[in-house]
Write an enzyme that holds these catalytic residues in place. Structure first.
Site, PDB file in Angstrom:
ATOM      1  N   SER A 249      -9.415   3.234   1.913  1.00 56.26           N
ATOM      2  CA  SER A 249      -8.260   3.750   1.214  1.00 56.26           C
ATOM      3  C   SER A 249      -7.381   2.669   0.597  1.00 56.26           C
ATOM      4  O   SER A 249      -6.488   2.971  -0.198  1.00 56.26           O
ATOM      5  CB  SER A 249      -7.420   4.607   2.178  1.00 56.26           C
TER       6      SER A 249
ATOM      7  N   SER B  24     -10.932   1.322   5.902  1.00 59.74           N
ATOM      8  CA  SER B  24     -10.071   1.268   4.713  1.00 59.74           C
ATOM      9  C   SER B  24      -9.595  -0.119   4.305  1.00 59.74           C
ATOM     10  O   SER B  24      -9.092  -0.298   3.202  1.00 59.74           O
ATOM     11  CB  SER B  24      -8.852   2.177   4.914  1.00 59.74           C
TER      12      SER B  24
ATOM     13  N   LYS C   1       0.848  -1.194   0.000  1.00 60.65           N
ATOM     14  CA  LYS C   1       0.000   0.000   0.000  1.00 60.65           C
ATOM     15  C   LYS C   1       0.884   1.245   0.000  1.00 60.65           C
ATOM     16  O   LYS C   1       1.877   1.313   0.740  1.00 60.65           O
ATOM     17  CB  LYS C   1      -0.923  -0.012   1.218  1.00 60.65           C
TER      18      LYS C   1
END
Length: 458
Positions: free
Chosen positions: A156, A180, A81
């Site tokens: 996210s 997220s 990520k």
């Protein structure tokens, strides 16, 4: 010749590499081919470096050939990520302020995954500073939903979920403050776990005592997710709030059953949020797979104020100075959220922590009567990708970019583990997950239950 494909499980891939049925280089080629096919449209993986990935795969093959002891993820292609620092790799946090940033050290989560033997290929796209459950930024653009590319992949960890669902990577890491890990899992039809507070330690942090956001795993199935959690979990002396259970406690195989479970199911936590009618129907249908289901829920009245106060305080502490120096470098919704923290007093923050303590105690008592809570992950199905957030749900306006995420963030401030498991689809074929929540510390139990739910769904 191995019959592995990019749709094979991560466990099958790792076992095949260890047996030398397939080389790490061949496995990488399978995934690079899929990335070349899908990523130009979906925009899930960013900062891709094929040359470095090939060198990493060659080194993984050499290590295996030498007889060296290898980790549980040895040879698996992996994209971290883009909010997690990877030493020597471009890490932008989705912000133009860090567009050319290259860290000189790994985050602890990255350190553990790399030590487990992965072949790093790049990063997965995120919203600006991971704020908001829709993945777009001014550095890389928007990540699209692999099921319907006109729709959002969530966020996210939207790049991670999209890359998983489309076969670009076999596993993915993420983080979760307001949903997220869970929201993009629901939107893309994969599995995402927000672990118990302290389960996946993080370092470095600007504040080791701020525990709203946690790191965690994503995968296409619960068994693969357990494999990654076994790598991520476990104590570390740099993380003083880490739980003491070793990562090995979460490793597959899982042994779950739905028999005898005391289940509380609620589509809206007693009217705490608006839910799209189709999503509500999918969640309600989950009652059919359990033997003992009650229409019940914990009372989380203070959770909304608690989350919004702590989020604004956290954002102002982290980004307030940056915003003052670069006011045009932030999207409006994030800038507003940061500025909301400027007016908070010590009494406001103290109130939020007192409420959070009360919520934690209430959940402890709730789980004396029930084993698991079932509720929506997201209050809407994937929405159009050209919107920042849904304007309304069932005709009820959503005034801020947080309003439609209550189903996830009300659980955040309880500290309990929560997992998104694919469960159904809308009439348009869009994925809908259900959120399963267990008592704090019962992450292994929650994985067992989620695995049994996955089997019941088919």
């Amino acid at each position: 010749m191995s019959d592995l494909t990019v749709a094979s499980t991560a466990r099958e891939m790792a076992a095949a590499v260890r047996r030398r049925d397939i080389s790490a280089r061949e496995l990488l080629d399978l995934h690079l081919d899929r990335i070349a096919e899908r990523n130009p449209q979906l925009n899930a993986i960013v900062s891709l470096d094929e040359e470095r990935a090939r060198a990493g795969a060659a080194e993984a093959d050499r290590a295996l050939a030498s007889g060296a002891e290898v980790g549980p993820l040895h040879g698996l292609p992996f994209a971290f990520k883009d909010t997690h620092a990877v030493a020597g790799w471009r890490t932008t946090y989705g912000s133009v302020l860090y567009a050319d940033h290259v860290p000189d050290r790994d985050d602890l989560l990255v350190e553990r995954v790399r030590r487990a033997g992965v072949v790093t290929i790049g990063k997965t796209n995120v919203p600006e500073f991971a704020a908001g459950s829709h993945t777009f930024n001014r550095v890389f653009g928007t990540t699209l939903n692999p099921v319907d590319p006109t729709r959002s992949a969530g966020g996210s960890s939207g790049g991670a979920a999209c890359a998983l669902a489309s076969g670009m990577v076999p596993l993915a890491d993420g983080s979760d403050m307001g949903g997220s890990l869970r929201n993009p899992a629901s939107f893309c039809g994969v599995v995402g776990l927000r672990p118990s507070l302290g389960r996946v330690p993080e370092w470095p942090l600007y504040n080791q005592w701020e525990t709203t956001s946690v790191g965690g795993p994503m995968a296409r199935n619960v068994g693969d997710l357990a494999l990654l959690l076994s790598v991520l979990a476990g104590p570390d002396p740099r993380a003083p709030q880490a739980l003491g259970d070793p990562g090995s406690a979460f490793a597959p195989p899982l042994d779950g059953s739905l028999a005898g479970l005391r289940v509380a199911l609620s589509v809206d936590l007693g009217g705490a949020f608006e839910v799209d009618d189709e999503v509500a129907a999918v969640v309600a249908s989950a009652a059919s797979i359990f033997d003992d289901v009650a229409d019940a829920h914990p009372v989380l009245t203070e959770a909304d104020d608690t989350f919004r106060t702590l989020r604004a305080w956290h954002f102002q502490a982290r980004f307030g100075r940056l915003l003052a120096e670069h006011p045009d470098a932030f999207k409006q919704s994030l800038a507003d959220n940061i500025r909301a923290g400027e007016g908070l007093t010590g009494a406001d923050v103290a109130r939020a922590y007192a409420q959070r303590t009360a919520l934690s105690e209430r959940m402890r008592e709730f789980f004396e009567s029930y084993d698991v809570l079932v509720l929506p992950v997201s209050q809407v199905p994937p929405f159009p990708a050209d919107q920042e957030f849904p304007a309304s749900i069932n005709g009820r306006p959503m005034e801020t970019y947080l309003d439609w995420m209550r189903a996830a963030y009300l659980i955040t401030v309880t500290g309990c583990p929560a997992i998104s498991v694919p469960f159904g689809h809308t009439t348009d074929g869009l994925p809908v997950g259900i959120q399963l929540v267990a008592a704090h510390g019962r992450d292994r139990f929650l994985l067992d239950v989620a695995s049994a739910v996955e089997s019941a769904v088919g």
